[in-house]
Design a protein around this motif. Structure first.
Motif, PDB file in Angstrom:
ATOM      1  N   UNK A 151       0.821  -1.226   0.000  1.00 29.43           N
ATOM      2  CA  UNK A 151       0.000   0.000   0.000  1.00 29.43           C
ATOM      3  C   UNK A 151       0.847   1.265   0.000  1.00 29.43           C
ATOM      4  N   UNK A 152       1.458   1.537  -1.134  1.00 27.56           N
ATOM      5  CA  UNK A 152       2.269   2.741  -1.296  1.00 27.56           C
ATOM      6  C   UNK A 152       2.394   3.024  -2.787  1.00 27.56           C
ATOM      7  N   UNK A 153       2.888   4.186  -3.135  1.00 27.39           N
ATOM      8  CA  UNK A 153       3.208   4.512  -4.523  1.00 27.39           C
ATOM      9  C   UNK A 153       4.677   4.181  -4.767  1.00 27.39           C
ATOM     10  N   UNK A 169      14.602   3.357  -8.190  1.00 26.20           N
ATOM     11  CA  UNK A 169      13.242   3.239  -7.697  1.00 26.20           C
ATOM     12  C   UNK A 169      13.078   4.019  -6.423  1.00 26.20           C
ATOM     13  N   UNK A 170      11.854   4.260  -6.086  1.00 27.44           N
ATOM     14  CA  UNK A 170      11.557   4.961  -4.849  1.00 27.44           C
ATOM     15  C   UNK A 170      10.134   4.699  -4.437  1.00 27.44           C
ATOM     16  N   UNK A 202      14.534  14.660  -4.173  1.00 30.23           N
ATOM     17  CA  UNK A 202      14.447  14.469  -5.621  1.00 30.23           C
ATOM     18  C   UNK A 202      13.520  13.315  -5.964  1.00 30.23           C
ATOM     19  N   UNK A 203      13.536  12.270  -5.132  1.00 33.07           N
ATOM     20  CA  UNK A 203      12.623  11.145  -5.352  1.00 33.07           C
ATOM     21  C   UNK A 203      11.174  11.598  -5.222  1.00 33.07           C
ATOM     22  N   UNK A 204      10.890  12.472  -4.257  1.00 31.86           N
ATOM     23  CA  UNK A 204       9.542  12.991  -4.078  1.00 31.86           C
ATOM     24  C   UNK A 204       9.131  13.860  -5.270  1.00 31.86           C
ATOM     25  N   UNK A 205      10.068  14.702  -5.718  1.00 26.83           N
ATOM     26  CA  UNK A 205       9.788  15.551  -6.872  1.00 26.83           C
ATOM     27  C   UNK A 205       9.531  14.696  -8.109  1.00 26.83           C
ATOM     28  N   UNK A 206      10.331  13.642  -8.266  1.00 28.45           N
ATOM     29  CA  UNK A 206      10.155  12.756  -9.412  1.00 28.45           C
ATOM     30  C   UNK A 206       8.764  12.129  -9.394  1.00 28.45           C
ATOM     31  N   UNK A 207       8.297  11.747  -8.226  1.00 25.62           N
ATOM     32  CA  UNK A 207       6.961  11.168  -8.109  1.00 25.62           C
ATOM     33  C   UNK A 207       5.894  12.156  -8.579  1.00 25.62           C
ATOM     34  N   UNK A 208       5.950  13.400  -8.084  1.00 24.06           N
ATOM     35  CA  UNK A 208       4.941  14.383  -8.463  1.00 24.06           C
ATOM     36  C   UNK A 208       5.031  14.714  -9.947  1.00 24.06           C
ATOM     37  N   UNK A 265      15.095   6.417 -19.879  1.00 24.37           N
ATOM     38  CA  UNK A 265      14.230   7.582 -19.853  1.00 24.37           C
ATOM     39  C   UNK A 265      12.780   7.283 -19.576  1.00 24.37           C
ATOM     40  N   UNK A 266      12.375   6.006 -19.661  1.00 28.55           N
ATOM     41  CA  UNK A 266      11.009   5.624 -19.340  1.00 28.55           C
ATOM     42  C   UNK A 266      10.827   5.576 -17.819  1.00 28.55           C
ATOM     43  N   UNK A 267       9.647   5.971 -17.366  1.00 27.15           N
ATOM     44  CA  UNK A 267       9.322   5.955 -15.947  1.00 27.15           C
ATOM     45  C   UNK A 267       7.988   5.254 -15.751  1.00 27.15           C
ATOM     46  N   UNK A 268       7.888   4.530 -14.662  1.00 28.23           N
ATOM     47  CA  UNK A 268       6.676   3.791 -14.336  1.00 28.23           C
ATOM     48  C   UNK A 268       6.254   4.153 -12.923  1.00 28.23           C
ATOM     49  N   UNK A 269       4.970   4.389 -12.733  1.00 28.64           N
ATOM     50  CA  UNK A 269       4.417   4.663 -11.420  1.00 28.64           C
ATOM     51  C   UNK A 269       3.425   3.556 -11.099  1.00 28.64           C
TER      52      UNK A 269
END
Length: 306
Positions: free
Chosen positions: A45-47, A118-119, A176-182, A72-76
Protein backbone atom coordinates in the motif's frame (compact mmCIF):
# COMPACT_ATOMS: atom_id res chain seq x y z
CA UNK A 1 7.57 14.54 2.23
CA UNK A 2 5.85 15.81 5.36
CA UNK A 3 4.86 19.32 4.36
CA UNK A 4 3.89 21.98 6.88
CA UNK A 5 0.63 23.81 6.39
CA UNK A 6 2.53 26.98 5.51
CA UNK A 7 4.36 25.18 2.69
CA UNK A 8 1.17 24.00 1.03
CA UNK A 9 -0.37 26.07 -1.70
CA UNK A 10 -3.97 26.94 -0.82
CA UNK A 11 -6.39 25.32 -3.21
CA UNK A 12 -3.81 22.86 -4.58
CA UNK A 13 -5.53 19.50 -3.93
CA UNK A 14 -2.54 17.32 -4.84
CA UNK A 15 -0.17 19.16 -2.48
CA UNK A 16 -2.90 19.30 0.15
CA UNK A 17 -3.58 15.57 0.05
CA UNK A 18 0.07 14.51 0.00
CA UNK A 19 0.86 16.81 2.92
CA UNK A 20 -2.18 16.06 5.07
CA UNK A 21 -1.93 12.31 4.60
CA UNK A 22 1.68 12.26 5.75
CA UNK A 23 3.26 11.34 2.41
CA UNK A 24 6.93 10.61 2.87
CA UNK A 25 9.77 9.17 0.86
CA UNK A 26 10.49 5.77 2.41
CA UNK A 27 13.34 4.49 0.30
CA UNK A 28 15.37 5.01 -2.82
CA UNK A 29 16.85 1.96 -4.54
CA UNK A 30 19.14 1.25 -7.47
CA UNK A 31 19.35 -1.92 -9.56
CA UNK A 32 22.30 -2.67 -11.83
CA UNK A 33 21.99 -5.83 -13.92
CA UNK A 34 23.30 -7.68 -16.97
CA UNK A 35 22.58 -11.01 -18.64
CA UNK A 36 19.40 -12.89 -17.74
CA UNK A 37 17.61 -11.81 -14.59
CA UNK A 38 14.11 -11.28 -13.21
CA UNK A 39 12.91 -10.03 -9.83
CA UNK A 40 9.34 -10.09 -8.53
CA UNK A 41 7.90 -7.80 -5.87
CA UNK A 42 4.59 -8.07 -3.97
CA UNK A 43 1.77 -5.55 -3.82
CA UNK A 44 2.19 -2.96 -1.07
CA UNK A 45 0.00 0.00 0.00
CA UNK A 46 2.27 2.74 -1.30
CA UNK A 47 3.21 4.51 -4.52
CA UNK A 48 6.32 3.19 -6.23
CA UNK A 49 8.24 4.63 -9.15
CA UNK A 50 10.70 2.78 -11.36
CA UNK A 51 12.81 4.82 -13.77
CA UNK A 52 15.24 3.37 -16.31
CA UNK A 53 18.51 5.28 -16.42
CA UNK A 54 20.43 2.98 -18.75
CA UNK A 55 19.73 -0.01 -20.96
CA UNK A 56 16.38 -1.77 -21.19
CA UNK A 57 14.12 -4.09 -19.23
CA UNK A 58 10.59 -5.45 -19.08
CA UNK A 59 7.81 -4.84 -16.55
CA UNK A 60 5.21 -7.54 -15.99
CA UNK A 61 1.95 -6.88 -14.15
CA UNK A 62 -0.92 -9.36 -13.93
CA UNK A 63 -3.69 -8.63 -16.41
CA UNK A 64 -1.48 -6.57 -18.72
CA UNK A 65 0.85 -7.53 -21.56
CA UNK A 66 4.58 -7.28 -20.75
CA UNK A 67 5.88 -3.76 -21.29
CA UNK A 68 9.35 -3.02 -22.67
CA UNK A 69 11.08 -0.05 -21.05
CA UNK A 70 14.11 1.87 -22.26
CA UNK A 71 16.34 4.60 -20.88
CA UNK A 72 14.23 7.58 -19.85
CA UNK A 73 11.01 5.62 -19.34
CA UNK A 74 9.32 5.95 -15.95
CA UNK A 75 6.68 3.79 -14.34
CA UNK A 76 4.42 4.66 -11.42
CA UNK A 77 2.82 1.73 -9.61
CA UNK A 78 0.07 1.62 -7.02
CA UNK A 79 -0.86 -1.28 -4.78
CA UNK A 80 0.02 -4.00 -7.27
CA UNK A 81 2.54 -6.82 -7.59
CA UNK A 82 5.03 -6.58 -10.43
CA UNK A 83 8.10 -8.23 -11.96
CA UNK A 84 11.06 -6.45 -13.54
CA UNK A 85 13.15 -8.60 -15.88
CA UNK A 86 15.67 -8.72 -18.67
CA UNK A 87 13.08 -10.66 -20.69
CA UNK A 88 9.50 -11.84 -19.98
CA UNK A 89 10.54 -15.49 -20.38
CA UNK A 90 13.07 -15.44 -17.53
CA UNK A 91 11.81 -17.13 -14.36
CA UNK A 92 11.60 -14.53 -11.60
CA UNK A 93 12.96 -14.85 -8.08
CA UNK A 94 11.80 -12.93 -5.01
CA UNK A 95 13.43 -9.51 -5.09
CA UNK A 96 12.58 -8.41 -1.56
CA UNK A 97 15.40 -10.30 0.22
CA UNK A 98 17.96 -8.57 -2.01
CA UNK A 99 16.77 -5.20 -0.71
CA UNK A 100 15.75 -6.58 2.66
CA UNK A 101 18.45 -5.06 4.86
CA UNK A 102 18.32 -1.43 5.93
CA UNK A 103 20.97 0.40 3.98
CA UNK A 104 21.04 -2.27 1.27
CA UNK A 105 19.71 0.08 -1.39
CA UNK A 106 21.88 -0.99 -4.34
CA UNK A 107 21.63 -4.46 -5.90
CA UNK A 108 24.07 -5.63 -8.56
CA UNK A 109 23.30 -8.63 -10.76
CA UNK A 110 26.23 -9.43 -13.02
CA UNK A 111 26.95 -5.99 -14.46
CA UNK A 112 25.42 -2.64 -15.28
CA UNK A 113 24.02 -2.99 -18.80
CA UNK A 114 20.69 -1.96 -17.32
CA UNK A 115 20.38 0.54 -14.47
CA UNK A 116 17.08 1.45 -12.83
CA UNK A 117 16.31 3.65 -9.85
CA UNK A 118 13.24 3.24 -7.70
CA UNK A 119 11.56 4.96 -4.85
CA UNK A 120 8.52 4.62 -2.65
CA UNK A 121 6.10 7.09 -1.15
CA UNK A 122 4.24 5.81 1.88
CA UNK A 123 1.38 7.38 3.79
CA UNK A 124 0.24 7.56 7.38
CA UNK A 125 -1.57 4.50 8.70
CA UNK A 126 -5.04 4.05 7.13
CA UNK A 127 -4.57 6.96 4.74
CA UNK A 128 -2.99 5.33 1.68
CA UNK A 129 -6.37 4.36 0.20
CA UNK A 130 -7.35 8.00 -0.40
CA UNK A 131 -4.48 8.42 -2.87
CA UNK A 132 -4.20 4.87 -4.22
CA UNK A 133 -7.91 4.69 -5.03
CA UNK A 134 -7.61 7.90 -7.05
CA UNK A 135 -4.74 6.69 -9.24
CA UNK A 136 -4.47 3.88 -11.77
CA UNK A 137 -2.46 0.93 -10.47
CA UNK A 138 -0.13 1.19 -13.49
CA UNK A 139 1.09 4.45 -15.04
CA UNK A 140 3.68 4.48 -17.80
CA UNK A 141 5.37 7.76 -18.73
CA UNK A 142 7.37 7.13 -21.92
CA UNK A 143 10.45 9.23 -22.53
CA UNK A 144 8.89 10.57 -25.77
CA UNK A 145 5.89 12.08 -23.97
CA UNK A 146 5.93 15.92 -24.14
CA UNK A 147 5.38 16.21 -20.39
CA UNK A 148 8.17 13.74 -19.60
CA UNK A 149 10.88 16.41 -19.89
CA UNK A 150 10.57 17.42 -16.24
CA UNK A 151 10.73 13.77 -15.18
CA UNK A 152 13.90 13.29 -17.20
CA UNK A 153 15.51 16.42 -15.72
CA UNK A 154 14.82 15.22 -12.20
CA UNK A 155 16.08 11.76 -13.10
CA UNK A 156 19.36 13.23 -14.36
CA UNK A 157 19.78 15.14 -11.09
CA UNK A 158 19.21 11.91 -9.16
CA UNK A 159 21.84 10.13 -11.25
CA UNK A 160 24.37 12.95 -10.77
CA UNK A 161 23.86 12.96 -7.01
CA UNK A 162 24.18 9.18 -6.84
CA UNK A 163 27.46 9.20 -8.78
CA UNK A 164 29.03 12.10 -6.87
CA UNK A 165 27.37 12.29 -3.45
CA UNK A 166 28.23 15.22 -1.22
CA UNK A 167 27.24 16.46 2.23
CA UNK A 168 23.49 16.18 2.70
CA UNK A 169 23.27 13.81 -0.24
CA UNK A 170 20.76 11.47 1.41
CA UNK A 171 18.37 14.37 2.02
CA UNK A 172 18.79 15.71 -1.51
CA UNK A 173 18.11 12.31 -3.04
CA UNK A 174 15.02 11.78 -0.87
CA UNK A 175 13.60 15.14 -1.97
CA UNK A 176 14.45 14.47 -5.62
CA UNK A 177 12.62 11.15 -5.35
CA UNK A 178 9.54 12.99 -4.08
CA UNK A 179 9.79 15.55 -6.87
CA UNK A 180 10.15 12.76 -9.41
CA UNK A 181 6.96 11.17 -8.11
CA UNK A 182 4.94 14.38 -8.46
CA UNK A 183 6.41 15.11 -11.89
CA UNK A 184 5.49 11.57 -12.97
CA UNK A 185 1.89 12.10 -11.84
CA UNK A 186 1.78 15.40 -13.73
CA UNK A 187 3.19 13.80 -16.87
CA UNK A 188 0.72 10.93 -16.70
CA UNK A 189 -2.23 13.27 -16.24
CA UNK A 190 -1.06 15.41 -19.15
CA UNK A 191 -1.30 12.33 -21.39
CA UNK A 192 -4.21 10.43 -19.82
CA UNK A 193 -6.07 12.87 -17.57
CA UNK A 194 -9.24 12.84 -19.62
CA UNK A 195 -9.61 9.07 -19.20
CA UNK A 196 -8.65 8.94 -15.52
CA UNK A 197 -11.33 8.57 -12.89
CA UNK A 198 -11.01 9.70 -9.30
CA UNK A 199 -10.29 13.12 -7.86
CA UNK A 200 -6.77 13.26 -9.24
CA UNK A 201 -7.98 12.75 -12.81
CA UNK A 202 -10.71 15.34 -12.24
CA UNK A 203 -8.00 17.95 -11.65
CA UNK A 204 -7.34 17.99 -15.40
CA UNK A 205 -10.87 19.18 -16.17
CA UNK A 206 -11.27 22.94 -15.81
CA UNK A 207 -14.65 22.76 -14.07
CA UNK A 208 -14.21 19.78 -11.74
CA UNK A 209 -10.63 20.83 -11.07
CA UNK A 210 -11.75 24.31 -10.02
CA UNK A 211 -14.44 22.82 -7.76
CA UNK A 212 -11.84 20.64 -6.05
CA UNK A 213 -9.53 23.62 -5.62
CA UNK A 214 -12.37 25.61 -4.06
CA UNK A 215 -13.23 22.86 -1.58
CA UNK A 216 -9.62 22.13 -0.62
CA UNK A 217 -8.84 25.84 -0.42
CA UNK A 218 -11.59 26.46 2.18
CA UNK A 219 -12.55 23.12 3.69
CA UNK A 220 -14.64 24.68 6.49
CA UNK A 221 -16.84 26.75 4.15
CA UNK A 222 -20.52 25.75 3.98
CA UNK A 223 -20.33 24.71 0.35
CA UNK A 224 -23.48 23.73 -1.53
CA UNK A 225 -23.75 22.06 -4.91
CA UNK A 226 -25.42 25.19 -6.26
CA UNK A 227 -22.64 27.47 -5.00
CA UNK A 228 -19.92 25.28 -6.49
CA UNK A 229 -21.82 25.03 -9.79
CA UNK A 230 -22.16 28.81 -9.98
CA UNK A 231 -18.44 29.30 -9.29
CA UNK A 232 -17.49 27.04 -12.21
CA UNK A 233 -20.15 28.42 -14.58
CA UNK A 234 -22.49 25.45 -14.80
CA UNK A 235 -26.04 24.58 -13.88
CA UNK A 236 -26.49 22.67 -10.64
CA UNK A 237 -27.63 19.44 -12.28
CA UNK A 238 -24.99 19.48 -15.03
CA UNK A 239 -22.22 20.15 -12.51
CA UNK A 240 -23.39 17.42 -10.12
CA UNK A 241 -23.50 14.91 -12.98
CA UNK A 242 -20.07 15.88 -14.33
CA UNK A 243 -18.40 15.87 -10.89
CA UNK A 244 -19.89 12.51 -9.91
CA UNK A 245 -18.85 10.97 -13.22
CA UNK A 246 -15.28 12.23 -12.99
CA UNK A 247 -14.61 11.84 -9.26
CA UNK A 248 -16.78 8.80 -8.55
CA UNK A 249 -18.63 10.60 -5.71
CA UNK A 250 -21.20 13.41 -5.65
CA UNK A 251 -19.66 16.80 -4.75
CA UNK A 252 -20.82 17.02 -1.14
CA UNK A 253 -20.10 13.33 -0.54
CA UNK A 254 -16.52 13.98 -1.65
CA UNK A 255 -16.35 17.05 0.58
CA UNK A 256 -17.50 15.01 3.59
CA UNK A 257 -15.06 12.21 2.73
CA UNK A 258 -12.14 14.63 2.64
CA UNK A 259 -13.29 16.44 5.79
CA UNK A 260 -13.46 13.16 7.72
CA UNK A 261 -10.10 12.00 6.34
CA UNK A 262 -8.54 15.30 7.43
CA UNK A 263 -10.29 15.10 10.81
CA UNK A 264 -8.96 11.60 11.45
CA UNK A 265 -5.45 12.75 10.67
CA UNK A 266 -5.74 15.76 12.99
CA UNK A 267 -7.11 13.61 15.81
CA UNK A 268 -4.34 11.03 15.40
CA UNK A 269 -1.67 13.73 15.50
CA UNK A 270 -2.99 15.06 18.80
CA UNK A 271 -2.91 18.64 20.02
CA UNK A 272 -6.57 19.33 19.15
CA UNK A 273 -9.70 18.27 20.99
CA UNK A 274 -12.75 16.95 19.13
CA UNK A 275 -14.54 20.30 19.23
CA UNK A 276 -11.60 22.15 17.69
CA UNK A 277 -11.24 19.55 14.94
CA UNK A 278 -14.98 19.75 14.24
CA UNK A 279 -14.72 23.51 13.73
CA UNK A 280 -11.57 23.14 11.64
CA UNK A 281 -13.36 20.91 9.12
CA UNK A 282 -16.56 22.94 8.94
CA UNK A 283 -18.93 21.70 11.65
CA UNK A 284 -20.51 24.20 14.04
CA UNK A 285 -22.07 21.33 15.98
CA UNK A 286 -19.81 18.79 17.66
CA UNK A 287 -22.73 16.36 17.67
CA UNK A 288 -23.23 16.65 13.90
CA UNK A 289 -19.51 16.16 13.39
CA UNK A 290 -19.54 13.09 15.62
CA UNK A 291 -22.38 11.49 13.68
CA UNK A 292 -20.75 12.20 10.32
CA UNK A 293 -17.39 10.89 11.55
CA UNK A 294 -18.86 7.67 12.96
CA UNK A 295 -20.91 7.07 9.80
CA UNK A 296 -17.80 7.27 7.61
CA UNK A 297 -15.04 5.91 9.88
CA UNK A 298 -17.05 3.33 11.80
CA UNK A 299 -16.20 4.67 15.26
CA UNK A 300 -16.51 7.87 17.27
CA UNK A 301 -13.98 10.71 16.88
CA UNK A 302 -13.04 10.35 20.54
CA UNK A 303 -11.58 6.93 19.79
CA UNK A 304 -9.54 8.46 16.97
CA UNK A 305 -8.17 11.04 19.39
CA UNK A 306 -6.83 8.42 21.81
Amino acid sequence: MVLSSSSRSAGDPLSDVLAVLGARSVRRTRLEAAGEWALRFPARPRLKFVAVQRGACWILVAGRPPLALGAGDTLLLGDTAYTIASHPAVVAVDGLPLFGTTGQDIVRLGGDETVTVGGGIAFADQEAAFVLDALPRFMHIPRQAPAAAAVLRTLSLLEAEAEQPGPGGALIMARLAEILLVEAIRAYLAEHGEESRGWIGALTDRRTGEALRLMHGDIAHAWTVGALAARVGMSRSAFASLFTGRVGRPPLDYLTYWRMTLARRLLEQGGMDVGTVATRVGYASQSAFGHAYKRMMGHSPRRGAQ
